[in-house]
Write a protein that holds these residues in place. Structure first.
Motif: not given
Length: 357
Positions: A83-110
């Motif tokens: 994140i530091e490299f992307a925002v401070l060095d690459l100067k990205v304009k957008d930050i996207i957080v992308c999830g998906h259906s049937n995510c094993g991590a979201m099953q695992a937290i329960f």
């Protein structure tokens, strides 16, 4: 491995030769406009889903598309470094957080953490997403199965969008207005679409927060009133108990009404307990969490109703005990006992099944 070797060879002989000029240009440096944070799931392909070319997305992948809060991991936080490299060095304009259906991590937290005893690094990583689990248990206690999974996947994205705003340099960039923006999307692998969820979830959460904020003072009044009534009932019960015990001492235990009076006082203490549970429950649910013994912890409205139901059963039992001691109307006492048993069974059933779909 043979399949991979063949794929690399095919890429070099076909696609690379056709786009050789393009690859020479991007080999000189990268200027992506988007920081794309997504899950490590093998079924998620950021470039395929967004139809973007190499060099257009700066991609960060991890289990559950999780962004640790700024101070959550003190040592060797690769996501924070990216994140530091992307925002401070690459100067990205957008930050996207992308999830998906049937995510094993979201099953695992329960799941029970004991299931991850052989995967300690995964267990510790998933703990970063436990606020999502707590939020669902608090506000969506009746959600189970696919419904809970979908809610978890969407709310996890919102939680990570909130986490990224704990990074000072991201906050500074966001304050500049047009310099950077954030958004969340979720990919449905079955239906083949990506849903932009940030605006919808944020508006829903914002509306709920505004409603709760406006009602918070009223809730606080109810909490204080119930707590005051509870304390008053406890004090009154204690004073009456002391009086009855004093009378028993003076009469050398010969007062026949003393036992009934003590039983009646039990009702007072139980009602005081109910008021106390109600006050604590309302405070925990609508104002903030507090450190309490496990028997007093209330995660949702079902927990509150179940605990109050238990006190109601005790009040009815004490009342029935009073009728037994007085024994004025045997038939009436019998019917009264049957009625209490039916109501108690109903309350117990509600407590056991009421929180399930």
């Amino acid at each position: 491995m043979k399949k991979l070797y063949k794929g690399i060879h095919k890429f070099q002989e076909s696609y690379f030769k056709k786009e050789e000029d393009f690859f020479k240009r991007i080999s000189k440096g990268q200027t992506p406009e988007v920081l794309f944070i997504t899950c490590s799931d093998s079924r998620v392909d950021p470039n395929l889903v967004t139809q973007s070319k190499p060099g257009e997305l700066f991609i960060v992948r991890n289990v559950g598309n999780i962004i640790p809060p700024y101070d959550a991991i003190k040592d060797k936080n690769s996501v924070a470094a990216a994140i530091e490299f992307a925002v401070l060095d690459l100067k990205v304009k957008d930050i996207i957080v992308c999830g998906h259906s049937n995510c094993g991590a979201m099953q695992a937290i329960f799941k029970d953490e004991k299931e991850f005893d052989k995967m300690p690094h995964l267990r510790d990583w998933l703990r970063l997403a436990l606020p999502v689990k707590k939020m669902i248990e608090k506000y969506c206690p009746n959600a189970h199965g696919e419904s809970r999974q979908r809610i978890a996947e969407e709310e996890n994205i919102l939680a990570q969008l909130q986490n990224i705003q704990t990074y000072p340099f991201v906050v500074q960039a966001l304050k500049k207005g047009k310099s950077i923006s954030t958004a969340g999307i979720i990919i449905s692998k079955q239906a083949g679409y990506a849903l932009i969820i940030q605006r919808r979830i944020c508006l829903r959460r914002l509306c709920m927060e505004k409603i709760l904020e406006k009602s918070r003072n009223l809730i606080l009044i109810a909490v204080v009133s119930s707590l005051a009534a509870s304390i008053a009932a406890f004090l009154w019960g204690a004073a009456k108990t002391a009086t009855i015990i004093l009378n028993l001492v003076v009469s050398y235990g010969k007062d026949p009404l003393a036992a009934i009076a003590l039983i009646e006082l039990m009702d007072t203490f139980l009602i005081a307990t109910a008021l106390f549970i109600f006050a604590v429950g309302m405070y925990e649910l609508f104002i903030k969490d507090i450190n309490l013994p496990e028997w007093l912890v209330i995660h949702n409205l079902h927990d509150l109703k179940a605990k109050l139901g238990s006190v109601i059963i005790l009040v009815m039992a004490v009342t029935f005990l009073k009728h037994l001691v007085e024994w004025r109307d045997p038939q009436g006492t019998l019917f009264y006992g049957i009625a209490i048993a039916v109501v108690s069974a109903s309350l117990i059933a509600f407590s056991h099944f009421g929180g399930k779909d």
